[in-house]
Design an enzyme around this catalytic site. Structure first.
Site, PDB file in Angstrom:
ATOM      1  CG  LEU A 188      -0.169 -14.690  -5.146  1.00 37.70           C
ATOM      2  CD1 LEU A 188      -0.072 -16.320  -5.162  1.00 37.70           C
ATOM      3  CD2 LEU A 188       1.000 -14.024  -4.457  1.00 37.70           C
ATOM      4  CB  SER A 189      -0.273  -9.675  -9.648  1.00 36.54           C
ATOM      5  OG  SER A 189      -0.229  -8.474  -8.911  1.00 36.54           O
ATOM      6  CD  GLU A 212      -6.074  -3.940 -12.546  1.00 37.73           C
ATOM      7  OE1 GLU A 212      -5.080  -4.393 -12.860  1.00 37.73           O
ATOM      8  OE2 GLU A 212      -6.642  -4.551 -11.132  1.00 37.73           O
ATOM      9  CG  ASP A 244       0.029  -5.702  -8.588  1.00 41.05           C
ATOM     10  OD1 ASP A 244       0.828  -5.474  -7.489  1.00 41.05           O
ATOM     11  OD2 ASP A 244      -1.406  -5.520  -8.164  1.00 41.05           O
ATOM     12  CE1 TYR A 303      -4.988  -1.706  -3.383  1.00 43.70           C
ATOM     13  CE2 TYR A 303      -5.917   0.123  -4.624  1.00 43.70           C
ATOM     14  CZ  TYR A 303      -4.874  -0.545  -4.128  1.00 43.70           C
ATOM     15  OH  TYR A 303      -3.628  -0.278  -4.935  1.00 43.70           O
ATOM     16  N   GLY A 332      -7.855 -14.070  -7.122  1.00 41.29           N
ATOM     17  CA  GLY A 332      -8.087 -13.476  -5.848  1.00 41.29           C
ATOM     18  C   GLY A 332      -7.184 -13.732  -4.883  1.00 41.29           C
ATOM     19  CB  SER A 358      -5.645  -8.152 -12.354  1.00 44.48           C
ATOM     20  OG  SER A 358      -6.370  -8.527 -11.467  1.00 44.48           O
ATOM     21  CG  HIS A 363      -2.308  -1.222   0.922  1.00 44.75           C
ATOM     22  ND1 HIS A 363      -3.312  -0.881   0.288  1.00 44.75           N
ATOM     23  CD2 HIS A 363      -2.101  -2.259   1.138  1.00 44.75           C
ATOM     24  CE1 HIS A 363      -3.925  -1.990   0.187  1.00 44.75           C
ATOM     25  NE2 HIS A 363      -3.287  -2.762   1.000  1.00 44.75           N
ATOM     26  CB  THR A 364       4.282   1.962  -0.338  1.00 44.52           C
ATOM     27  OG1 THR A 364       4.601   0.727  -0.922  1.00 44.52           O
ATOM     28  CG2 THR A 364       4.615   1.625   0.991  1.00 44.52           C
TER      29      THR A 364
HETATM   30  C1  GLA Z   1      -2.926  -4.437  -4.879  1.00 41.47           C
HETATM   31  C2  GLA Z   1      -2.527  -3.379  -5.998  1.00 41.47           C
HETATM   32  C3  GLA Z   1      -1.168  -2.663  -5.861  1.00 41.47           C
HETATM   33  C4  GLA Z   1      -0.972  -2.483  -4.443  1.00 41.47           C
HETATM   34  C5  GLA Z   1      -1.155  -3.514  -3.601  1.00 41.47           C
HETATM   35  C6  GLA Z   1      -0.779  -3.075  -2.073  1.00 41.47           C
HETATM   36  O1  GLA Z   1      -2.191  -5.338  -5.304  1.00 41.47           O
HETATM   37  O2  GLA Z   1      -2.888  -3.687  -7.393  1.00 41.47           O
HETATM   38  O3  GLA Z   1      -1.082  -1.632  -6.671  1.00 41.47           O
HETATM   39  O4  GLA Z   1      -1.443  -1.188  -4.154  1.00 41.47           O
HETATM   40  O5  GLA Z   1      -2.462  -4.025  -3.587  1.00 41.47           O
HETATM   41  O6  GLA Z   1       0.708  -3.159  -2.028  1.00 41.47           O
END
Ligand code: GLA
Length: 366
Positions: A119-120, A154, A166, A215, A116, A122, A31-32
Protein backbone atom coordinates in the site's frame (compact mmCIF):
# COMPACT_ATOMS: atom_id res chain seq x y z
CA UNK A 1 5.56 -1.49 23.48
CA UNK A 2 5.95 1.80 21.64
CA UNK A 3 7.18 4.84 23.52
CA UNK A 4 5.16 7.98 22.70
CA UNK A 5 7.97 10.38 21.85
CA UNK A 6 6.82 13.82 20.76
CA UNK A 7 8.86 16.18 18.60
CA UNK A 8 9.22 18.50 21.58
CA UNK A 9 10.57 15.69 23.79
CA UNK A 10 12.97 14.51 21.09
CA UNK A 11 14.40 17.83 19.95
CA UNK A 12 13.55 20.21 22.76
CA UNK A 13 11.59 22.60 20.52
CA UNK A 14 8.42 22.52 18.40
CA UNK A 15 8.50 21.64 14.66
CA UNK A 16 8.41 24.46 12.06
CA UNK A 17 6.14 22.45 9.83
CA UNK A 18 4.04 19.29 9.61
CA UNK A 19 3.26 17.57 6.31
CA UNK A 20 1.68 14.27 5.42
CA UNK A 21 0.80 11.97 2.52
CA UNK A 22 -1.59 9.02 2.21
CA UNK A 23 -0.90 5.41 1.32
CA UNK A 24 -2.50 4.18 -1.88
CA UNK A 25 -4.41 1.20 -3.13
CA UNK A 26 -4.33 0.38 -6.81
CA UNK A 27 -7.75 -0.54 -8.22
CA UNK A 28 -6.35 -2.01 -11.43
CA UNK A 29 -3.37 -1.62 -13.76
CA UNK A 30 -0.65 -3.65 -12.08
CA UNK A 31 2.94 -3.86 -13.34
CA UNK A 32 1.94 -1.58 -16.19
CA UNK A 33 3.65 1.59 -14.93
CA UNK A 34 7.22 0.61 -15.83
CA UNK A 35 5.86 -0.50 -19.20
CA UNK A 36 4.54 2.98 -20.02
CA UNK A 37 0.94 1.89 -19.49
CA UNK A 38 -2.16 2.88 -17.51
CA UNK A 39 -2.88 2.67 -13.77
CA UNK A 40 -5.89 3.50 -11.57
CA UNK A 41 -4.91 3.98 -7.91
CA UNK A 42 -6.70 5.81 -5.13
CA UNK A 43 -5.77 6.87 -1.60
CA UNK A 44 -6.39 5.00 1.65
CA UNK A 45 -7.12 6.74 4.97
CA UNK A 46 -3.79 5.62 6.45
CA UNK A 47 -1.11 8.33 6.20
CA UNK A 48 2.51 9.13 6.93
CA UNK A 49 3.19 12.35 8.81
CA UNK A 50 6.49 14.22 8.96
CA UNK A 51 7.24 16.96 11.49
CA UNK A 52 10.30 19.01 10.67
CA UNK A 53 12.32 21.94 12.02
CA UNK A 54 15.24 23.53 10.14
CA UNK A 55 18.67 23.53 11.68
CA UNK A 56 21.46 26.07 11.22
CA UNK A 57 24.00 23.33 10.41
CA UNK A 58 23.88 20.44 7.93
CA UNK A 59 22.89 17.67 10.40
CA UNK A 60 19.72 15.75 9.61
CA UNK A 61 18.51 14.04 12.79
CA UNK A 62 15.59 11.70 12.32
CA UNK A 63 13.33 9.77 14.66
CA UNK A 64 10.90 7.24 13.22
CA UNK A 65 8.04 6.36 15.53
CA UNK A 66 7.17 3.48 13.15
CA UNK A 67 10.47 1.68 13.61
CA UNK A 68 11.09 3.22 17.05
CA UNK A 69 14.61 4.19 16.04
CA UNK A 70 16.67 7.27 15.33
CA UNK A 71 19.50 7.98 12.90
CA UNK A 72 21.43 10.99 11.67
CA UNK A 73 23.59 12.08 8.75
CA UNK A 74 24.89 15.22 7.06
CA UNK A 75 22.81 16.77 4.25
CA UNK A 76 24.90 16.70 1.07
CA UNK A 77 26.94 13.72 2.29
CA UNK A 78 24.32 10.99 2.00
CA UNK A 79 25.64 7.44 1.75
CA UNK A 80 23.27 4.44 1.44
CA UNK A 81 23.12 2.32 4.62
CA UNK A 82 20.58 -0.21 3.32
CA UNK A 83 18.26 0.75 6.12
CA UNK A 84 15.05 2.81 6.61
CA UNK A 85 17.09 6.03 6.91
CA UNK A 86 17.93 5.69 3.19
CA UNK A 87 14.41 6.93 2.38
CA UNK A 88 15.21 10.19 4.19
CA UNK A 89 18.77 10.41 2.87
CA UNK A 90 17.39 9.76 -0.64
CA UNK A 91 15.07 12.75 -0.37
CA UNK A 92 17.68 15.30 0.71
CA UNK A 93 20.06 13.80 -1.86
CA UNK A 94 17.67 14.20 -4.83
CA UNK A 95 16.52 17.63 -3.70
CA UNK A 96 20.11 18.90 -3.59
CA UNK A 97 20.95 17.13 -6.84
CA UNK A 98 17.99 18.97 -8.44
CA UNK A 99 19.50 22.27 -7.28
CA UNK A 100 17.31 22.94 -4.25
CA UNK A 101 19.01 24.42 -1.21
CA UNK A 102 18.29 22.00 1.60
CA UNK A 103 20.29 21.98 4.82
CA UNK A 104 20.04 20.23 8.15
CA UNK A 105 16.79 19.46 9.94
CA UNK A 106 15.27 17.70 12.91
CA UNK A 107 12.68 15.27 11.62
CA UNK A 108 10.06 13.07 13.26
CA UNK A 109 8.19 10.45 11.21
CA UNK A 110 5.01 8.68 12.13
CA UNK A 111 2.91 6.42 9.93
CA UNK A 112 -0.26 4.37 9.95
CA UNK A 113 0.50 2.85 6.52
CA UNK A 114 1.65 -0.69 7.31
CA UNK A 115 5.10 -1.55 5.92
CA UNK A 116 5.29 -4.31 3.31
CA UNK A 117 1.52 -4.32 2.80
CA UNK A 118 1.60 -3.35 -0.89
CA UNK A 119 0.00 0.00 0.00
CA UNK A 120 2.97 2.26 -0.71
CA UNK A 121 4.36 2.99 2.70
CA UNK A 122 7.56 4.03 0.85
CA UNK A 123 5.92 6.52 -1.49
CA UNK A 124 3.79 7.94 1.34
CA UNK A 125 7.01 8.55 3.28
CA UNK A 126 8.80 10.07 0.28
CA UNK A 127 5.95 12.44 -0.55
CA UNK A 128 5.43 13.46 3.10
CA UNK A 129 9.17 14.15 3.46
CA UNK A 130 9.29 16.10 0.19
CA UNK A 131 6.31 18.20 1.27
CA UNK A 132 7.88 18.89 4.66
CA UNK A 133 11.29 19.86 3.24
CA UNK A 134 9.64 21.94 0.49
CA UNK A 135 7.61 23.85 3.06
CA UNK A 136 10.40 24.35 5.60
CA UNK A 137 13.01 25.41 3.00
CA UNK A 138 10.59 27.42 0.80
CA UNK A 139 11.05 25.27 -2.29
CA UNK A 140 8.57 25.68 -5.13
CA UNK A 141 7.84 22.13 -6.35
CA UNK A 142 4.51 21.12 -7.93
CA UNK A 143 2.80 17.79 -7.32
CA UNK A 144 4.06 16.05 -10.49
CA UNK A 145 7.76 17.01 -10.16
CA UNK A 146 7.43 16.11 -6.48
CA UNK A 147 6.32 12.61 -7.47
CA UNK A 148 9.25 12.32 -9.90
CA UNK A 149 11.69 13.32 -7.16
CA UNK A 150 10.21 10.67 -4.87
CA UNK A 151 10.63 8.00 -7.53
CA UNK A 152 14.17 9.17 -8.22
CA UNK A 153 15.06 8.87 -4.52
CA UNK A 154 13.74 5.33 -4.49
CA UNK A 155 15.30 4.24 -7.81
CA UNK A 156 18.66 5.95 -7.58
CA UNK A 157 19.32 6.07 -3.84
CA UNK A 158 17.30 3.36 -2.04
CA UNK A 159 17.86 1.05 -5.01
CA UNK A 160 14.27 -0.13 -5.51
CA UNK A 161 13.40 -0.18 -9.24
CA UNK A 162 9.76 0.97 -8.84
CA UNK A 163 7.70 2.74 -11.49
CA UNK A 164 5.95 6.12 -11.03
CA UNK A 165 2.47 4.97 -9.97
CA UNK A 166 2.89 5.08 -6.20
CA UNK A 167 4.48 8.51 -5.97
CA UNK A 168 1.92 9.98 -8.38
CA UNK A 169 -0.92 8.40 -6.37
CA UNK A 170 0.41 9.61 -3.01
CA UNK A 171 1.05 13.08 -4.42
CA UNK A 172 -2.14 13.55 -6.48
CA UNK A 173 -4.91 11.09 -5.70
CA UNK A 174 -7.97 12.14 -3.70
CA UNK A 175 -10.42 10.32 -1.51
CA UNK A 176 -13.49 9.05 -3.40
CA UNK A 177 -11.75 9.26 -6.78
CA UNK A 178 -9.31 7.05 -8.63
CA UNK A 179 -6.37 8.63 -10.43
CA UNK A 180 -6.51 7.46 -14.04
CA UNK A 181 -2.89 7.95 -15.02
CA UNK A 182 -1.06 7.47 -18.29
CA UNK A 183 2.41 6.66 -16.96
CA UNK A 184 4.04 7.46 -20.30
CA UNK A 185 2.91 11.08 -20.47
CA UNK A 186 1.88 11.53 -16.81
CA UNK A 187 -1.44 12.92 -18.08
CA UNK A 188 -4.13 12.14 -15.53
CA UNK A 189 -7.81 12.42 -14.81
CA UNK A 190 -9.84 11.79 -11.65
CA UNK A 191 -12.63 9.23 -11.96
CA UNK A 192 -15.33 8.67 -9.29
CA UNK A 193 -16.20 5.20 -8.01
CA UNK A 194 -19.61 3.98 -9.21
CA UNK A 195 -22.43 4.88 -6.80
CA UNK A 196 -23.47 2.05 -4.52
CA UNK A 197 -20.01 0.53 -4.06
CA UNK A 198 -17.14 0.81 -1.63
CA UNK A 199 -13.68 -0.66 -1.37
CA UNK A 200 -12.37 -3.04 1.22
CA UNK A 201 -8.62 -3.51 1.59
CA UNK A 202 -7.29 -6.47 3.55
CA UNK A 203 -3.63 -6.96 4.40
CA UNK A 204 -2.66 -10.64 4.18
CA UNK A 205 0.03 -10.32 6.82
CA UNK A 206 2.53 -11.79 4.35
CA UNK A 207 4.88 -8.92 3.69
CA UNK A 208 6.54 -8.18 0.38
CA UNK A 209 9.70 -6.35 -0.58
CA UNK A 210 10.16 -4.69 -3.93
CA UNK A 211 13.88 -4.30 -3.42
CA UNK A 212 13.84 -8.12 -3.61
CA UNK A 213 14.70 -9.92 -6.82
CA UNK A 214 11.22 -10.86 -8.07
CA UNK A 215 10.10 -7.36 -9.04
CA UNK A 216 13.40 -6.71 -10.79
CA UNK A 217 13.09 -10.05 -12.62
CA UNK A 218 9.63 -9.08 -13.96
CA UNK A 219 10.95 -5.76 -15.21
CA UNK A 220 13.78 -7.54 -16.98
CA UNK A 221 11.40 -10.02 -18.59
CA UNK A 222 9.31 -7.14 -19.95
CA UNK A 223 12.44 -5.55 -21.42
CA UNK A 224 13.41 -8.85 -23.02
CA UNK A 225 9.93 -9.19 -24.52
CA UNK A 226 10.18 -5.66 -25.94
CA UNK A 227 13.59 -6.36 -27.48
CA UNK A 228 12.34 -9.59 -29.09
CA UNK A 229 9.22 -7.86 -30.45
CA UNK A 230 11.02 -4.74 -31.62
CA UNK A 231 8.95 -2.29 -29.56
CA UNK A 232 10.19 0.37 -27.16
CA UNK A 233 7.65 -0.44 -24.43
CA UNK A 234 4.87 -3.01 -24.00
CA UNK A 235 2.52 -0.03 -23.98
CA UNK A 236 3.11 0.10 -27.74
CA UNK A 237 1.10 -3.11 -28.14
CA UNK A 238 -2.67 -3.44 -28.02
CA UNK A 239 -5.03 -6.36 -27.59
CA UNK A 240 -5.21 -6.64 -31.41
CA UNK A 241 -1.45 -7.33 -31.36
CA UNK A 242 -1.74 -10.33 -29.01
CA UNK A 243 -1.13 -12.90 -31.81
CA UNK A 244 2.36 -11.38 -32.21
CA UNK A 245 3.26 -12.57 -28.71
CA UNK A 246 3.17 -16.21 -29.92
CA UNK A 247 6.68 -15.69 -31.31
CA UNK A 248 8.06 -15.20 -27.77
CA UNK A 249 9.40 -17.89 -25.42
CA UNK A 250 6.41 -19.06 -23.28
CA UNK A 251 7.38 -17.20 -20.09
CA UNK A 252 7.85 -13.89 -21.92
CA UNK A 253 4.64 -14.46 -23.82
CA UNK A 254 2.74 -14.77 -20.54
CA UNK A 255 4.41 -11.69 -19.02
CA UNK A 256 3.68 -9.58 -22.10
CA UNK A 257 0.11 -10.87 -22.33
CA UNK A 258 -0.54 -9.75 -18.76
CA UNK A 259 0.73 -6.24 -19.43
CA UNK A 260 -1.10 -5.79 -22.75
CA UNK A 261 -4.42 -7.12 -21.43
CA UNK A 262 -4.03 -5.25 -18.12
CA UNK A 263 -3.65 -1.93 -19.97
CA UNK A 264 -6.92 -2.69 -21.75
CA UNK A 265 -8.56 -3.62 -18.43
CA UNK A 266 -7.65 -0.21 -17.03
CA UNK A 267 -9.34 1.51 -19.98
CA UNK A 268 -12.37 -0.78 -19.57
CA UNK A 269 -12.45 -0.11 -15.82
CA UNK A 270 -12.51 3.65 -16.41
CA UNK A 271 -15.39 3.17 -18.86
CA UNK A 272 -17.24 0.98 -16.32
CA UNK A 273 -16.74 3.59 -13.59
CA UNK A 274 -17.97 6.38 -15.82
CA UNK A 275 -21.02 4.27 -16.72
CA UNK A 276 -21.61 3.51 -13.02
CA UNK A 277 -21.39 -0.22 -13.80
CA UNK A 278 -20.24 -1.96 -10.61
CA UNK A 279 -20.70 -5.48 -12.00
CA UNK A 280 -18.47 -4.76 -15.01
CA UNK A 281 -15.83 -3.19 -12.78
CA UNK A 282 -15.91 -6.20 -10.44
CA UNK A 283 -15.47 -8.61 -13.35
CA UNK A 284 -12.38 -6.65 -14.40
CA UNK A 285 -10.94 -6.94 -10.86
CA UNK A 286 -11.40 -10.72 -11.09
CA UNK A 287 -9.82 -10.95 -14.55
CA UNK A 288 -6.88 -8.84 -13.42
CA UNK A 289 -6.25 -11.18 -10.51
CA UNK A 290 -6.27 -14.25 -12.76
CA UNK A 291 -3.83 -12.56 -15.11
CA UNK A 292 -1.48 -11.59 -12.26
CA UNK A 293 -1.69 -15.11 -10.86
CA UNK A 294 -1.30 -17.14 -14.05
CA UNK A 295 0.49 -14.92 -16.57
CA UNK A 296 2.54 -12.53 -14.47
CA UNK A 297 2.99 -14.98 -11.58
CA UNK A 298 3.22 -12.40 -8.80
CA UNK A 299 0.57 -13.87 -6.52
CA UNK A 300 1.09 -16.36 -3.70
CA UNK A 301 -1.25 -19.13 -2.42
CA UNK A 302 -2.33 -17.13 0.64
CA UNK A 303 -3.42 -14.20 -1.53
CA UNK A 304 -5.21 -16.49 -4.00
CA UNK A 305 -7.10 -18.00 -1.09
CA UNK A 306 -8.05 -14.58 0.27
CA UNK A 307 -9.31 -13.46 -3.15
CA UNK A 308 -11.34 -16.69 -3.52
CA UNK A 309 -12.92 -16.24 -0.08
CA UNK A 310 -13.75 -12.60 -0.88
CA UNK A 311 -15.35 -13.51 -4.18
CA UNK A 312 -17.66 -15.99 -2.42
CA UNK A 313 -19.23 -13.17 -0.35
CA UNK A 314 -22.63 -12.17 -1.67
CA UNK A 315 -21.95 -8.43 -1.44
CA UNK A 316 -18.75 -8.62 -3.48
CA UNK A 317 -18.48 -7.58 -7.14
CA UNK A 318 -14.82 -8.53 -7.56
CA UNK A 319 -11.48 -8.90 -5.78
CA UNK A 320 -7.81 -8.91 -6.64
CA UNK A 321 -4.26 -8.71 -5.40
CA UNK A 322 -3.17 -5.07 -5.30
CA UNK A 323 0.34 -3.62 -5.60
CA UNK A 324 3.55 -5.35 -6.59
CA UNK A 325 2.58 -8.79 -5.27
CA UNK A 326 4.46 -11.67 -3.61
CA UNK A 327 2.34 -10.93 -0.51
CA UNK A 328 0.72 -7.67 0.54
CA UNK A 329 -2.97 -6.83 0.31
CA UNK A 330 -6.11 -7.46 -1.69
CA UNK A 331 -8.65 -4.89 -2.83
CA UNK A 332 -12.33 -5.85 -2.87
CA UNK A 333 -15.18 -4.06 -4.64
CA UNK A 334 -18.20 -4.47 -2.37
CA UNK A 335 -21.73 -3.15 -2.11
CA UNK A 336 -21.80 0.20 -0.31
CA UNK A 337 -22.06 -0.13 3.45
CA UNK A 338 -20.82 -3.74 3.53
CA UNK A 339 -17.06 -3.29 3.14
CA UNK A 340 -16.14 -3.64 6.80
CA UNK A 341 -18.34 -6.71 7.38
CA UNK A 342 -17.07 -8.32 4.16
CA UNK A 343 -13.48 -7.62 5.19
CA UNK A 344 -13.99 -9.14 8.61
CA UNK A 345 -15.70 -12.24 7.20
CA UNK A 346 -12.80 -12.74 4.77
CA UNK A 347 -10.25 -12.19 7.53
CA UNK A 348 -11.83 -14.80 9.81
CA UNK A 349 -11.91 -17.47 7.13
CA UNK A 350 -8.41 -16.62 5.89
CA UNK A 351 -6.84 -16.60 9.36
CA UNK A 352 -8.49 -19.92 10.14
CA UNK A 353 -7.24 -21.57 6.96
CA UNK A 354 -3.73 -20.10 6.80
CA UNK A 355 -2.72 -19.44 10.41
CA UNK A 356 -1.72 -15.93 9.22
CA UNK A 357 -2.96 -12.75 10.85
CA UNK A 358 -4.76 -10.54 8.35
CA UNK A 359 -6.02 -6.99 9.00
CA UNK A 360 -8.89 -5.05 7.46
CA UNK A 361 -7.40 -1.65 6.64
CA UNK A 362 -10.26 -0.17 4.60
CA UNK A 363 -12.87 0.76 5.64
CA UNK A 364 -11.05 1.64 8.88
CA UNK A 365 -12.51 0.19 12.09
CA UNK A 366 -14.65 2.28 14.44
C1 GLA B 1 5.01 -1.46 -6.82
C2 GLA B 1 5.80 -0.36 -7.56
C3 GLA B 1 4.92 0.35 -8.56
C4 GLA B 1 4.19 -0.63 -9.48
C5 GLA B 1 3.52 -1.73 -8.65
C6 GLA B 1 2.92 -2.82 -9.51
O1 GLA B 1 4.03 -0.88 -6.03
O2 GLA B 1 6.30 0.57 -6.64
O3 GLA B 1 5.68 1.25 -9.31
O4 GLA B 1 5.07 -1.19 -10.42
O5 GLA B 1 4.43 -2.35 -7.75
O6 GLA B 1 1.84 -2.32 -10.23
Amino acid sequence: MTIPTTFQRLFDRPPDTTASAPGRVNLIGEHTDYNGGFVLPTVIPQRTTVELARRADDRVRVWSASVQAGAEYAAGREVPRHDWIDYVQGITHVLREAGFRVGGADVRIESSVPLGSGLSSSAALEIALLRAFARAFDLAVDAVPLARLGQRAENAFVGAPCGIMDQMACSLAEDGFALFLDTRTLAFDRVALPPGVELAVINSGVSHRITGGDYRARRRECEEACAALGVAQLRDLEVADLPRLASLPPVLERRARHVVTEDQRVLDAVAAMRAGDAAALGALFDASHVSMRDDYEVSIPEIDLMVAVARRQEEVYGARLTGGGFGGSIVVLARRGTGRAVGEAVLREYDRQTGQHATVLVPPGA
